[in-house]
Design a protein around this motif. Structure first.
Motif, PDB file in Angstrom:
ATOM      1  N   TYR A 138       0.817  -1.210   0.000  1.00  0.00           N
ATOM      2  CA  TYR A 138       0.000   0.000   0.000  1.00  0.00           C
ATOM      3  C   TYR A 138       0.860   1.273   0.000  1.00  0.00           C
ATOM      4  CZ  TYR A 138      -3.744  -3.231   1.338  1.00  0.00           C
ATOM      5  OH  TYR A 138      -4.644  -4.264   1.378  1.00  0.00           O
ATOM      6  N   ILE A 139       2.175   1.144  -0.061  1.00  0.00           N
ATOM      7  CA  ILE A 139       3.075   2.296  -0.004  1.00  0.00           C
ATOM      8  C   ILE A 139       3.067   3.029  -1.344  1.00  0.00           C
ATOM      9  CG2 ILE A 139       5.466   3.048   0.241  1.00  0.00           C
ATOM     10  CD1 ILE A 139       4.329   2.216   2.875  1.00  0.00           C
ATOM     11  N   THR A 140       2.600   4.267  -1.354  1.00  0.00           N
ATOM     12  CA  THR A 140       2.651   5.131  -2.545  1.00  0.00           C
ATOM     13  C   THR A 140       2.885   6.562  -2.084  1.00  0.00           C
ATOM     14  OG1 THR A 140       0.281   5.667  -2.539  1.00  0.00           O
ATOM     15  CG2 THR A 140       0.949   3.663  -3.712  1.00  0.00           C
ATOM     16  N   ASP A 141       3.114   7.453  -3.037  1.00  0.00           N
ATOM     17  CA  ASP A 141       3.209   8.860  -2.670  1.00  0.00           C
ATOM     18  C   ASP A 141       1.803   9.430  -2.485  1.00  0.00           C
ATOM     19  OD1 ASP A 141       2.167   9.395  -5.202  1.00  0.00           O
ATOM     20  OD2 ASP A 141       4.118   9.877  -6.062  1.00  0.00           O
ATOM     21  N   ALA A 142       1.722  10.728  -2.216  1.00  0.00           N
ATOM     22  CA  ALA A 142       0.437  11.352  -1.876  1.00  0.00           C
ATOM     23  C   ALA A 142      -0.519  11.415  -3.061  1.00  0.00           C
ATOM     24  CB  ALA A 142       0.679  12.762  -1.324  1.00  0.00           C
ATOM     25  N   SER A 143      -0.001  11.302  -4.283  1.00  0.00           N
ATOM     26  CA  SER A 143      -0.841  11.517  -5.462  1.00  0.00           C
ATOM     27  C   SER A 143      -1.771  10.352  -5.770  1.00  0.00           C
ATOM     28  CB  SER A 143       0.041  11.803  -6.686  1.00  0.00           C
ATOM     29  OG  SER A 143       0.811  10.653  -7.014  1.00  0.00           O
ATOM     30  N   LEU A 146      -3.772   5.188  -0.932  1.00  0.00           N
ATOM     31  CA  LEU A 146      -4.644   5.374   0.219  1.00  0.00           C
ATOM     32  C   LEU A 146      -4.922   6.843   0.506  1.00  0.00           C
ATOM     33  CD1 LEU A 146      -3.098   2.770   2.704  1.00  0.00           C
ATOM     34  CD2 LEU A 146      -5.050   2.473   1.167  1.00  0.00           C
ATOM     35  N   LYS A 147      -6.129   7.110   1.006  1.00  0.00           N
ATOM     36  CA  LYS A 147      -6.468   8.452   1.455  1.00  0.00           C
ATOM     37  C   LYS A 147      -5.748   8.741   2.770  1.00  0.00           C
ATOM     38  CE  LYS A 147     -11.054   8.431  -0.706  1.00  0.00           C
ATOM     39  NZ  LYS A 147     -12.519   8.550  -0.479  1.00  0.00           N
ATOM     40  N   TRP A 148      -5.703  10.037   3.107  1.00  0.00           N
ATOM     41  CA  TRP A 148      -4.974  10.410   4.309  1.00  0.00           C
ATOM     42  C   TRP A 148      -5.558   9.756   5.558  1.00  0.00           C
ATOM     43  CZ3 TRP A 148      -0.747  11.253   6.454  1.00  0.00           C
ATOM     44  CH2 TRP A 148      -0.692  11.685   7.781  1.00  0.00           C
ATOM     45  N   GLN A 263      -4.292  16.840  -2.318  1.00  0.00           N
ATOM     46  CA  GLN A 263      -5.213  15.744  -2.056  1.00  0.00           C
ATOM     47  C   GLN A 263      -6.287  16.104  -1.035  1.00  0.00           C
ATOM     48  OE1 GLN A 263      -4.689  13.104  -4.034  1.00  0.00           O
ATOM     49  NE2 GLN A 263      -2.971  14.324  -4.836  1.00  0.00           N
ATOM     50  N   LEU A 264      -6.000  17.056  -0.166  1.00  0.00           N
ATOM     51  CA  LEU A 264      -6.894  17.325   0.963  1.00  0.00           C
ATOM     52  C   LEU A 264      -7.758  18.564   0.800  1.00  0.00           C
ATOM     53  CD1 LEU A 264      -4.446  16.557   3.922  1.00  0.00           C
ATOM     54  CD2 LEU A 264      -6.195  15.057   2.955  1.00  0.00           C
TER      55      LEU A 264
END
Length: 726
Positions: A138-143, A146-148, A263-264
């Motif tokens: 599940y490790i990805t950057d913010a773009s 997973l949601k915050w 994202q937020l």
């Protein structure tokens, strides 16, 4: 009778799967064999260095069955320790332990034509089944990904699980994304206690002579054979940063906040969620401090996270963040449609011309051999002057720095609060001293920030990550260090000055640095993305005759001999390994990352913390933290061995390349069977035996009996010349 007992245990196990308050119990081997179809390969769901995990069917439910791989050096105490830790670890964020089996059966077999009776041991553990896999998936950057809210839930749950372990005096010692399972509703559960230790009430640390764990997540003190609760905190910090950014590293707080803002912005209470991002970033960075005493404890981490939740529930937000993110949102909205996109830098990067502003720092005559006598670098090595200027726009080959000044990060960097921070960092790392050194270029933060993107990442190692990009249209690499304990003040400035004076045709040149980040960035000339590790072990279809291999060895040895002998101040590499030997299209090597270890830890020669690839580390350096010229010699001996065998050296492997080779040497046997078949032909065997002999001398455990790098370089140079003449 056995069937009846097995049925009773199976009913008990079915009940335990449904009853979370049930205590772990002994489970017969026959039952575990039944539910896993005799440990069938079809039931296998995972494997590691010491165990295989199978899926077991219990009624309508599922369990995970971990069968330890019994080896000669594996003591029964290891199994007992794991069970002891698991019995104490009962928490919603720790995988639930259901039962265990320790079974020994006498088996008759044929051994050398004789029937013998032998004890066969089976050590098996049973856990709840978690179907969603582990965190590393599940490790990805913010773009993306997973949601915050989910990421925060994983961060906090992992912290809560670790706090429970520490409150019960349990050290996990192998915390990493692969050992954090993700249950329903993104609830994290810490798993795999194979390396864990339970400490006594009055015990604060433990010691080991056998280094285990996962590189990239091990705390520096691990390499000195000791570990504490703070060692788990270090691993936790790396995981938190990965959850936030998608990569290991030492991030800039404002960059992480800016990346998450996109994202937020549409979510409710986005500013308070950004406060959570900021707090988690700070926690992650503090957890990765090289000094264990400066890392926060698990209870303190949870208290800080709880405060951010109180902020969200009450609608109160920190004033400093409120002002910063309000400005960010305003600027982001204005720039939303004008963001720059960057492409990967391709092989053609070397064809880019540069302006004289940066070129003057790199077009300098260099020592082309480790012996005395200077020669000017050939014109094709430095195509940076006398060519047409390149327009400062985004090119398909890479990121142009000059065109990024309209981005939101540029405006963020121009906030007064960050200007003051940048100035403080500049002073902290000896900027006033370096300002008076005309051969070290001091870069601005705004020049380098656009390159520090995942798409420009070309390498990561124990010291940090390396990016590739264009500054003033000149191709460079930027090293971003991981550690929070980089040497400071005059120490850092002096190391940069020393490294900048290493001018040699087969050494990657340090151009300068940027001191405005929390951790300074080092800017080197760009040579190649290909390296010896890639050629030897990944792109194995590339043919390498013995002459090419010998040339790489001789040229690399000459470069190391030069830095060992050409300066009044002793210069050591400290991390000699194949991935630090870059190769151009003609297999001409350039050694990179010289002296990085001296920038990361205090004490210089007596570093006290060994950071690097253990497969190439001098055992004395690992044991004492004392880095010497002979440490580089040992590492180079491993490289010679890899060159003649085309096999990868490994650590923590009882059947490793180095151990097998040294055992042959000790017994007076030749290592012909280890040589790469591509070059192990009759006419090469004498030369290969000679190279093996040099490698054996370099790998001598008695450092006083190892040759100097100058001696190694001389001998390899003569061999290379004789090979070229024949």
């Amino acid at each position: 009778m056995d069937t009846k007992i097995r049925t009773i245990h199976k009913v008990d196990l079915e009940r335990m799967v449904l009853d979370e308050s049930a205590e772990p119990t002994y489970l017969p081997l026959s039952l575990l064999q039944e539910i896993t179809d005799s440990f069938s390969d079809d039931q296998q769901i995972g494997s590691g260095g010491s165990a295989i995990v199978y899926k077991g069917t219990v009624g309508k439910g599922m369990v995970a069955v971990k069968k330890l791989s019994i080896t000669i050096d594996m003591h029964e105490n290891n199994f007992h320790k794991e069970v002891e830790c698991l019995m104490k670890a009962k928490h919603k964020n720790i995988v639930r332990f259901l039962g265990y089996c320790s079974d020994t059966q006498g088996m008759v077999g044929d051994y050398d034509g004789k029937f013998v009776m032998a004890d066969v041991r089976n050590w098996v553990l049973c856990f709840e089944y978690i179907p969603n896999g582990s965190l590393d998936k599940y490790i990805t950057d913010a773009s993306c990904g997973l949601k915050w809210r989910d990421r925060y839930r994983i961060i906090k749950g992992s912290c809560e699980g670790l706090l429970h372990l520490h409150e019960n005096r349990i050290l996990h010692l192998d915390l990493k994304p692969g050992n954090i399972l993700i249950a329903d509703h993104m609830v994290p559960k810490i798993a795999d206690f194979g390396l864990s230790r339970c400490l006594d009430e009055d015990q604060t640390r433990a010691f080991t002579s056998h280094l285990c764990g996962s590189q990239g997540y091990l705390a520096p003190e691990f390499y000195r054979g000791q570990f504490t609760f703070a060692s788990d905190i270090y691993s936790l910090g790396i995981i938190i940063v990965e959850i936030l950014t998608g990569e290991k590293g030492y991030p800039e707080e404002e960059n992480v906040v800016a990346n998450w803002m996109n994202q937020l912005e549409a979510s409710d209470q986005w500013h308070t969620q950004l406060e959570q991002v900021r707090v988690c970033t700070k926690i992650g960075i503090q957890c990765m401090d090289l000094n264990p005493k400066k890392r926060p404890v698990a209870r303190h981490i949870l208290d800080r996270l709880d405060k951010t939740e109180i902020t969200i529930e009450t609608g109160i937000s920190g004033s400093s963040v409120e002002q910063q993110v309000s400005f960010l949102k305003e600027q982001y909205c204005q720039e939303k449609n004008s963001k720059l996109s960057y492409q990967y830098l391709g092989k053609e990067i070397k064809e880019h011309a540069g302006t004289e502003g940066l070129a003057e720092y790199v077009e300098i005559p260099r020592e082309d051999h480790w012996q005395q006598g200077e020669q000017e670098a050939s014109s094709d090595q430095w195509p940076l002057r006398g060519v047409q200027d390149v327009k400062k726009t985004v090119s398909p080959q890479g990121a142009s720095i000059s065109s990024s000044n309209n981005g939101v990060l540029y405006k963020l960097n121009n906030l007064d609060i960050f200007d003051r921070k940048a100035h403080r960092n500049h002073v902290r790392y000896g900027g006033p001293t370096l300002e008076n050194v005309n051969f070290v270029k001091l870069f601005k933060k705004k020049e380098l920030s656009p390159i520090l993107k995942n798409k420009n990442l070309i390498r990561r190692d124990s010291f940090g990550v390396v990016y590739m990009g264009l500054v003033d249209s000149v191709p460079v690499t930027i090293r971003k260090l991981f550690s929070g304990s980089v040497v400071q003040n005059e120490d850092f400035a002096n190391e940069v000055i020393i490294q900048s004076q290493v001018i040699h045709g087969n050494m990657v040149r340090l151009i300068g640095c940027c001191l405005e980040f929390e951790v300074p960035m080092l800017v080197h000339e760009f040579h190649s993305t290909a390296n010896l590790h890639y050629i030897l072990h990944i792109n194995i279809k590339v043919p390498l005759n013995l002459g090419v291999r010998l040339s790489i060895a001789a040229t690399s040895a000459g470069a190391l001999a030069y830095v060992h002998s050409a300066f009044a101040t002793k210069i050591l590499h400290g991390d000699v390994k194949p991935s630090n030997i870059l190769l151009d299209n003609n297999f001409v090597p350039k050694i990179s990352d010289i002296g990085i270890s001296r920038l990361i830890v205090r004490g210089h020669e007596h570093s006290g913390a060994c950071i690097g690839d253990m497969a190439y580390m001098d055992p004395l350096y690992v044991r004492t933290g004392l880095l010497t010229e002979q440490s580089d010699v040992y590492s180079f001996g491993v490289i010679i061995l890899e060159l003649v065998t085309r096999r990868k050296a490994t650590h923590m492997d009882k059947n490793s390349l180095v151990i097998n080779f040294l055992e042959n040497h000790k017994q007076g046997r030749k290592s012909t069977e280890l040589f790469d078949k591509e070059i192990a032909v009759a006419e090469n065997l004498e030369l290969l035996d000679t190279l093996a002999g040099i490698a054996a001398e370099c790998l001598n455990f008695d450092v006083d009996l190892r040759p100097t790098m100058v001696d190694v370089a001389n001998r390899l140079s003569m061999l290379n010349q004789s090979c070229n003449l024949s």
